[in-house]
Motif scaffolding. Structure first.
Motif, PDB file in Angstrom:
ATOM      1  N   GLY A  69     -28.403  59.399 -15.651  1.00 18.60           N
ATOM      2  CA  GLY A  69     -28.106  59.727 -17.034  1.00 18.60           C
ATOM      3  C   GLY A  69     -26.684  60.190 -17.220  1.00 18.60           C
ATOM      4  O   GLY A  69     -25.915  60.292 -16.259  1.00 18.60           O
ATOM      5  N   PRO A  70     -26.304  60.503 -18.455  1.00 23.85           N
ATOM      6  CA  PRO A  70     -24.944  60.959 -18.770  1.00 23.85           C
ATOM      7  C   PRO A  70     -24.755  62.411 -18.365  1.00 23.85           C
ATOM      8  O   PRO A  70     -25.227  63.323 -19.043  1.00 23.85           O
ATOM      9  CB  PRO A  70     -24.853  60.773 -20.285  1.00 23.85           C
ATOM     10  CG  PRO A  70     -26.270  60.924 -20.753  1.00 23.85           C
ATOM     11  CD  PRO A  70     -27.145  60.399 -19.652  1.00 23.85           C
ATOM     12  N   PHE A 247     -26.173  56.999 -12.249  1.00 25.59           N
ATOM     13  CA  PHE A 247     -25.942  58.365 -11.787  1.00 25.59           C
ATOM     14  C   PHE A 247     -24.503  58.749 -12.095  1.00 25.59           C
ATOM     15  O   PHE A 247     -23.570  58.007 -11.788  1.00 25.59           O
ATOM     16  CB  PHE A 247     -26.207  58.484 -10.288  1.00 25.59           C
ATOM     17  CG  PHE A 247     -27.661  58.456  -9.935  1.00 25.59           C
ATOM     18  CD1 PHE A 247     -28.384  59.635  -9.835  1.00 25.59           C
ATOM     19  CD2 PHE A 247     -28.311  57.259  -9.737  1.00 25.59           C
ATOM     20  CE1 PHE A 247     -29.731  59.613  -9.524  1.00 25.59           C
ATOM     21  CE2 PHE A 247     -29.657  57.218  -9.417  1.00 25.59           C
ATOM     22  CZ  PHE A 247     -30.369  58.403  -9.310  1.00 25.59           C
ATOM     23  N   GLY A 248     -24.346  59.921 -12.702  1.00 25.23           N
ATOM     24  CA  GLY A 248     -23.009  60.403 -13.040  1.00 25.23           C
ATOM     25  C   GLY A 248     -22.556  60.027 -14.430  1.00 25.23           C
ATOM     26  O   GLY A 248     -21.700  60.667 -15.006  1.00 25.23           O
ATOM     27  N   GLY A 249     -23.143  58.965 -14.993  1.00 27.08           N
ATOM     28  CA  GLY A 249     -22.843  58.583 -16.368  1.00 27.08           C
ATOM     29  C   GLY A 249     -21.425  58.073 -16.542  1.00 27.08           C
ATOM     30  O   GLY A 249     -20.800  57.562 -15.625  1.00 27.08           O
ATOM     31  N   VAL A 286     -18.974  58.963 -23.175  1.00 27.65           N
ATOM     32  CA  VAL A 286     -18.752  57.521 -23.098  1.00 27.65           C
ATOM     33  C   VAL A 286     -20.019  56.757 -23.449  1.00 27.65           C
ATOM     34  O   VAL A 286     -19.958  55.634 -23.956  1.00 27.65           O
ATOM     35  CB  VAL A 286     -18.250  57.139 -21.690  1.00 27.65           C
ATOM     36  CG1 VAL A 286     -18.097  55.630 -21.546  1.00 27.65           C
ATOM     37  CG2 VAL A 286     -16.926  57.823 -21.391  1.00 27.65           C
ATOM     38  N   PHE A 287     -21.188  57.361 -23.199  1.00 28.29           N
ATOM     39  CA  PHE A 287     -22.450  56.715 -23.543  1.00 28.29           C
ATOM     40  C   PHE A 287     -22.538  56.397 -25.033  1.00 28.29           C
ATOM     41  O   PHE A 287     -23.323  55.533 -25.443  1.00 28.29           O
ATOM     42  CB  PHE A 287     -23.628  57.619 -23.158  1.00 28.29           C
ATOM     43  CG  PHE A 287     -24.187  57.347 -21.781  1.00 28.29           C
ATOM     44  CD1 PHE A 287     -23.345  57.202 -20.695  1.00 28.29           C
ATOM     45  CD2 PHE A 287     -25.550  57.262 -21.568  1.00 28.29           C
ATOM     46  CE1 PHE A 287     -23.844  56.966 -19.426  1.00 28.29           C
ATOM     47  CE2 PHE A 287     -26.071  57.018 -20.312  1.00 28.29           C
ATOM     48  CZ  PHE A 287     -25.218  56.870 -19.230  1.00 28.29           C
ATOM     49  N   PRO A 317     -33.397  58.892 -21.628  1.00 31.47           N
ATOM     50  CA  PRO A 317     -33.862  59.110 -20.253  1.00 31.47           C
ATOM     51  C   PRO A 317     -33.246  60.346 -19.595  1.00 31.47           C
ATOM     52  O   PRO A 317     -33.959  61.168 -19.010  1.00 31.47           O
ATOM     53  CB  PRO A 317     -33.435  57.825 -19.526  1.00 31.47           C
ATOM     54  CG  PRO A 317     -33.264  56.813 -20.590  1.00 31.47           C
ATOM     55  CD  PRO A 317     -32.794  57.560 -21.799  1.00 31.47           C
ATOM     56  N   GLY A 318     -31.923  60.486 -19.697  1.00 32.39           N
ATOM     57  CA  GLY A 318     -31.260  61.616 -19.059  1.00 32.39           C
ATOM     58  C   GLY A 318     -31.694  62.950 -19.628  1.00 32.39           C
ATOM     59  O   GLY A 318     -31.849  63.936 -18.891  1.00 32.39           O
TER      60      GLY A 318
END
Length: 409
Positions: A69-70, A247-249, A286-287, A317-318
């Motif tokens: 997730g972000p 992972f890390g977004g 950024v998402f 989700p995150g």
């Protein structure tokens, strides 16, 4: 610390509005991607407002790094949950931090072109320099947590090297695992600052429900989309899957979004690149790029509705995962071996931040002596002049525009 049985209740209106207002300002001023966002959060919420301890904040970063997730949005959401004593506070934080960028990108999707004018390119470079200064400030501040413990410093150094040399989406997980193992081997039984505790404001029952909802959506939505053939479900599934596997977004989500939107022909390559360029010039997560993609997608739903569907799907989700893990985090960390592992993980997280500062932020931003001088000036203003981040944004952004107009490199 006991669990709060009614963790979902709304906080007092004043507290809810406080969270919304603080994160809305952060959403307007947080340039530079997830690592820079963590620097903004650290300055505004840890150092100035003291919503959580330094070590507790590092714990939240470690938890977000271990989950897909972000990452910065997950940390902000968790800080809102803690401050508001429940889910409503987290939602206030997420809405406040995300919506400024979403609104700007939805407006851009209505016909704006990519950043191509000299002043626009200059502004973008100025904002990148802001990110360099902010992240350097964050690494500088968080490194102090290590103190004089040479074992933890060594873990941070190894984590930095690993993060810079390993490739692929699993690199961050490998660094986290290394930190945990190093903590078990090197740190257990040693002296050092105690592991802080993230306040328990979510009941285990609610946490388990959130994890179950994530599992049902992740496994069930693709099946439902296949059965019904509804495009709106295909759109939602594509963004939900992207948010579930990164992972890390941040920029890591871009290739997944490219596969989801460009490969089937829902968004053209030109539109994809233009939207990405606009996202780079804007604050916030950024998402939020998903808002632009959902708005310009074809067939319908698109426009504002399509953009909002995409935003909810990619972030959901995150947020479900970090909300679900919060009530179990302290119990896991209360075990001696887990405490030792977490001290190693915390040191590794600082290494991840240091590596991200160098690559890609520093290497992709500093193109000459002038860039270096401006970035150092921004860093000095933050560290020694105690300038607010928004002032550094305004000054370096303005200098970038002037450089673009004048043609000076």
């Amino acid at each position: 610390m006991t669990e709060t049985p009614d963790a979902i209740q709304f906080p007092r209106p004043s507290r809810f509005l406080e969270i919304l207002g603080v994160f809305f300002r952060l959403g307007l001023l947080s340039f530079g991607g997830p690592v820079a966002h963590l620097g903004y959060f650290h300055e505004a919420l840890v150092k100035r407002r003291r919503w959580i301890s330094e070590a507790g904040y590092t714990d939240l970063i470690a938890l977000s790094q271990m989950l897909p997730g972000p990452s910065s949005s997950q940390v902000g959401f968790a800080l809102g949950v803690i401050r508001g004593r429940g889910l409503a506070g987290g939602l206030a934080a997420w809405v406040g931090f995300t919506m400024p960028t979403v609104i700007l990108l939805l407006a851009f999707a209505q016909g704006a072109s990519a950043f191509r004018e000299p002043w626009q390119i200059g502004l973008l470079q100025g904002l990148k320099l802001v990110a360099v200064a902010i992240v350097a400030h964050a690494v500088w501040g968080m490194a102090k947590i290590l103190g004089s413990d040479k074992r933890l410093v060594a873990v941070t150094v190894v984590a930095t090297v690993m993060a810079l040399t390993l490739q692929g989406n699993w690199a961050q997980i490998a660094v986290i695992v290394m930190g945990a193992v190093a903590g078990l081997v090197l740190v257990r039984g040693g002296d050092g600052p105690d592991i802080s505790h993230v306040p328990t404001v979510v009941s285990r029952r609610r946490g388990a429900c959130a994890l179950a909802v994530f599992a049902v959506l992740f496994l069930g939505l693709p099946v439902l989309a296949e059965i019904t053939g509804w495009h709106v479900l295909d759109l939602f599934v594509g963004f939900f899957r992207s948010g579930s596997l990164v992972f890390g977004g941040g920029h890591v989500v871009l290739p997944l979004l490219h596969d989801v939107m460009v490969a089937p022909g829902w968004v053209s390559v030109d539109d994809f690149v233009a939207g990405y360029g606009a996202t780079q010039a804007m604050p916030g997560p950024v998402f939020s790029f998903a808002a632009f993609l959902g708005a310009v997608a074809a067939p319908a739903p698109n426009g504002v509705l399509g953009g909002m569907i995409a935003v909810v799907a990619v972030f959901l989700p995150g947020l479900l995962l970090i909300y679900g893990m919060l009530p179990f985090w302290n119990a896991l960390r209360g075990i001696g071996s887990v405490q030792a592992a977490m001290r190693g993980v915390n040191a590794a997280v600082i290494g991840l931040l240091a590596a991200a500062f160098y690559q890609p932020l520093l290497t992709s931003t500093i193109t000459g002596v002038t860039d270096m001088i401006l970035a150092l000036a921004g860093f000095a203003a933050l560290v020694f002049g105690r300038a607010p981040p928004w002032l550094v944004v305004v000054v370096l952004g303005g200098v970038g525009i002037l450089r673009g107009i004048s043609g000076l490199g």
